[in-house]
Structure formats: structure tokens, C-alpha cells
Design a protein around this motif. Sequence first.
Motif, PDB file in Angstrom:
ATOM      1  N   GLY A 254       0.792  -1.229   0.000  1.00  0.00           N
ATOM      2  CA  GLY A 254       0.000   0.000   0.000  1.00  0.00           C
ATOM      3  C   GLY A 254       0.820   1.273   0.000  1.00  0.00           C
ATOM      4  O   GLY A 254       0.337   2.331   0.390  1.00  0.00           O
ATOM      5  N   TRP A 255       2.056   1.175  -0.464  1.00  0.00           N
ATOM      6  CA  TRP A 255       2.936   2.345  -0.481  1.00  0.00           C
ATOM      7  C   TRP A 255       2.572   3.273  -1.626  1.00  0.00           C
ATOM      8  O   TRP A 255       2.281   2.836  -2.732  1.00  0.00           O
ATOM      9  N   LYS A 256       2.665   4.569  -1.359  1.00  0.00           N
ATOM     10  CA  LYS A 256       2.468   5.577  -2.408  1.00  0.00           C
ATOM     11  C   LYS A 256       3.788   5.886  -3.109  1.00  0.00           C
ATOM     12  O   LYS A 256       3.803   6.379  -4.217  1.00  0.00           O
ATOM     13  N   HIS A 257       4.909   5.617  -2.407  1.00  0.00           N
ATOM     14  CA  HIS A 257       6.240   5.900  -2.943  1.00  0.00           C
ATOM     15  C   HIS A 257       6.990   4.590  -3.169  1.00  0.00           C
ATOM     16  O   HIS A 257       6.759   3.599  -2.480  1.00  0.00           O
ATOM     17  N   ASN A 258       7.931   4.598  -4.096  1.00  0.00           N
ATOM     18  CA  ASN A 258       8.787   3.444  -4.327  1.00  0.00           C
ATOM     19  C   ASN A 258       9.670   3.187  -3.120  1.00  0.00           C
ATOM     20  O   ASN A 258       9.912   4.075  -2.304  1.00  0.00           O
ATOM     21  N   GLY A 259      10.202   1.981  -3.035  1.00  0.00           N
ATOM     22  CA  GLY A 259      11.088   1.626  -1.938  1.00  0.00           C
ATOM     23  C   GLY A 259      12.513   2.116  -2.116  1.00  0.00           C
ATOM     24  O   GLY A 259      13.249   2.237  -1.145  1.00  0.00           O
ATOM     25  N   TYR A 260      12.903   2.396  -3.353  1.00  0.00           N
ATOM     26  CA  TYR A 260      14.279   2.791  -3.638  1.00  0.00           C
ATOM     27  C   TYR A 260      14.308   3.942  -4.634  1.00  0.00           C
ATOM     28  O   TYR A 260      13.375   4.148  -5.390  1.00  0.00           O
ATOM     29  N   HIS A 261      15.442   4.627  -4.644  1.00  0.00           N
ATOM     30  CA  HIS A 261      15.681   5.624  -5.689  1.00  0.00           C
ATOM     31  C   HIS A 261      16.236   4.940  -6.936  1.00  0.00           C
ATOM     32  O   HIS A 261      15.883   5.295  -8.052  1.00  0.00           O
ATOM     33  N   TYR A 262      17.107   3.957  -6.695  1.00  0.00           N
ATOM     34  CA  TYR A 262      17.742   3.238  -7.798  1.00  0.00           C
ATOM     35  C   TYR A 262      17.644   1.745  -7.558  1.00  0.00           C
ATOM     36  O   TYR A 262      17.726   1.285  -6.415  1.00  0.00           O
ATOM     37  N   ILE A 263      17.500   1.007  -8.635  1.00  0.00           N
ATOM     38  CA  ILE A 263      17.548  -0.450  -8.566  1.00  0.00           C
ATOM     39  C   ILE A 263      18.500  -0.910  -9.671  1.00  0.00           C
ATOM     40  O   ILE A 263      18.519  -0.336 -10.760  1.00  0.00           O
ATOM     41  N   ILE A 264      19.305  -1.914  -9.354  1.00  0.00           N
ATOM     42  CA  ILE A 264      20.326  -2.388 -10.299  1.00  0.00           C
ATOM     43  C   ILE A 264      19.989  -3.812 -10.724  1.00  0.00           C
ATOM     44  O   ILE A 264      19.922  -4.723  -9.899  1.00  0.00           O
ATOM     45  N   LYS A 265      19.786  -3.959 -12.013  1.00  0.00           N
ATOM     46  CA  LYS A 265      19.477  -5.271 -12.589  1.00  0.00           C
ATOM     47  C   LYS A 265      20.737  -6.138 -12.626  1.00  0.00           C
ATOM     48  O   LYS A 265      21.860  -5.609 -12.601  1.00  0.00           O
ATOM     49  N   PRO A 266      20.582  -7.464 -12.724  1.00  0.00           N
ATOM     50  CA  PRO A 266      21.753  -8.349 -12.793  1.00  0.00           C
ATOM     51  C   PRO A 266      22.732  -8.007 -13.924  1.00  0.00           C
ATOM     52  O   PRO A 266      23.932  -8.223 -13.794  1.00  0.00           O
ATOM     53  N   CYS A 267      22.232  -7.451 -15.015  1.00  0.00           N
ATOM     54  CA  CYS A 267      23.103  -7.065 -16.130  1.00  0.00           C
ATOM     55  C   CYS A 267      23.893  -5.794 -15.831  1.00  0.00           C
ATOM     56  O   CYS A 267      24.746  -5.384 -16.612  1.00  0.00           O
ATOM     57  N   GLY A 268      23.590  -5.150 -14.691  1.00  0.00           N
ATOM     58  CA  GLY A 268      24.286  -3.923 -14.302  1.00  0.00           C
ATOM     59  C   GLY A 268      23.539  -2.655 -14.649  1.00  0.00           C
ATOM     60  O   GLY A 268      23.955  -1.564 -14.254  1.00  0.00           O
ATOM     61  N   GLU A 269      22.429  -2.770 -15.372  1.00  0.00           N
ATOM     62  CA  GLU A 269      21.652  -1.577 -15.731  1.00  0.00           C
ATOM     63  C   GLU A 269      21.095  -0.925 -14.464  1.00  0.00           C
ATOM     64  O   GLU A 269      20.474  -1.586 -13.630  1.00  0.00           O
ATOM     65  N   ILE A 270      21.323   0.370 -14.346  1.00  0.00           N
ATOM     66  CA  ILE A 270      20.818   1.151 -13.220  1.00  0.00           C
ATOM     67  C   ILE A 270      19.505   1.789 -13.645  1.00  0.00           C
ATOM     68  O   ILE A 270      19.464   2.519 -14.638  1.00  0.00           O
ATOM     69  N   VAL A 271      18.441   1.509 -12.898  1.00  0.00           N
ATOM     70  CA  VAL A 271      17.133   2.075 -13.196  1.00  0.00           C
ATOM     71  C   VAL A 271      16.801   3.097 -12.106  1.00  0.00           C
ATOM     72  O   VAL A 271      16.795   2.765 -10.924  1.00  0.00           O
TER      73      VAL A 271
END
Length: 138
Positions: free
Chosen positions: A32-49
Motif C-alpha cells: 500500500g505504499w504511495k512511494h517506491n522503496g528505492y531511488h535506484y535499482i540495479i538489474k543483474p546485467c548492471g543496468e541502473i534504473v
Amino acid sequence: MRTIKYIVLHCTATSQITRVETIKKYWKNNLGWKHNGYHYIIKPCGEIVNLTPIEEIANGVKGYNQNSIHISYIGGIDKTGKPQDNRTLPQKASQVQLLRELKKRFPNAEILGHRDFAGVHKACPSFDVKQWLKSIEF
């Protein structure tokens, strides 16, 4: 602009094949969060989202979000759900790159793991951040 005291490292505590959209839906629909849990998430391939602009608050560590930037990697558990540092080499490289960029912008911010905060009873990010920082000569 917010005063940034902490740069916090997290893991998603999911399989490494979990999609970013699945994680975002979990926050919204299950927590039920209105905001995301993180500013950045890093995929296994190294892509920073970039999920949340750093000028905005993310839900990373209860009680500390006002002054924190949160970075997570996808993974952090083994096949049985136990904590495991299973960061890929590209994820580690992206973490280092992102941390260096953020420390230039916020030189006084302390880099910690989610588990390093008082009252937190989880293994996140499934590795010892302070030891890791020493090992990479950060």
C-alpha cells in the motif's frame, strides 16, 4: 533540496530474475505504499534504473527516509529464500559507479546497509557494506 545524511544499500530479497515492474507492483498493491522503496535499482546485467528522483523520498528505511538515498540490487537470497550475496559483477560495478557519483554530490553522506540501522532486523543487503567498501578501497 533535502539534506542527505545516508546512502543506503539494499537487496530486493527476490530472485535475480524478478522484474522491476513486479517489485513496484508489490510495493503498491501488497504494501500500500504511495512511494517506491528505492531511488535506484540495479538489474543483474548492471543496468541502473532510476525509480525515484533523489529530490523525492523513497520508502527504504522506516524513520530515515527524509535524509536518505536508497540503492538496491535485484537478488539477495538463495533458492531457499535465505540471505545470500549473489550480486553479479556488473551489479557490483554499477554500485561502485553510482556510489562514487553520489558521494561527489553528497560528500558527507554515510554509506550503510539497510541492516546497519537501529531497530532493523533483516539481513538486507545480504552483505557487510562497511567490509565491502574497505575491500574496494572506496
